[in-house]
Design a protein around this motif. Sequence first.
Motif: not given
Length: 217
Positions: A85, A88, A92, A120-121, A124, A127-128
């Motif tokens: 992955n 970050l 983040a 945006g952060v 994200s 989503t993670k």
Amino acid sequence: MTPEQIRAGAEAILFACGSPVELARIAAALEITEKEAEKQLGILIEEYNKSGRGITIIRLEKSYQMVSRKEYAAQIRTVMDLRRNTPLSQAALEVLAVVAYNQPVTKAFVEQVRGVDCSGVIGSLCTKGLIEERGRLELPGRPLLYGTTDNFLRCFGISSLEELPPLPQKEQEENSDDNSADTGELPGQGKLPEFDENSDEEINTTVEEVINKVTAD
């Protein structure tokens, strides 16, 4: 059921489910109390850790999950053809730290601490699977509230939020609360808590300490 049968039953449940299973559900399935289930699961975890197996059981708040050991992550990725992955970003990490230590919080709260737009952060991190929506704040516009997930605990190698290191400014805040109590003033009444210019840096540093501890091996 004997203690050995209870542990074997719990082991079978966790293996079959794969995902985290609440303690209450395990106890109900085995027809025992939650206290007894927690005791036997603790013994089972010790057995796994002492035997040096490639899998173990972890606790996530009031849930348990069977997982592979992090020491064998590289081999697992090779067999399953998984890519590592993407780490970050600094932004983040900062947002995640603010949410972890102050949850549930709104996007506006996070942006007040960091001083920049965080849409945006936050998207994200959702989503993670590291943060999630926790309802809405009962204020005009009903802004969304955010908090960390079980996946956050699993990724950082901790069982509950109580295991997060204390913040450097905690003692100062407690002294401030005591002074407010003497004057009859309620701290933070009618506004978001104020943070000095180093608050997000201190929070982020503390979370990085957790990351370094988890990845030290």
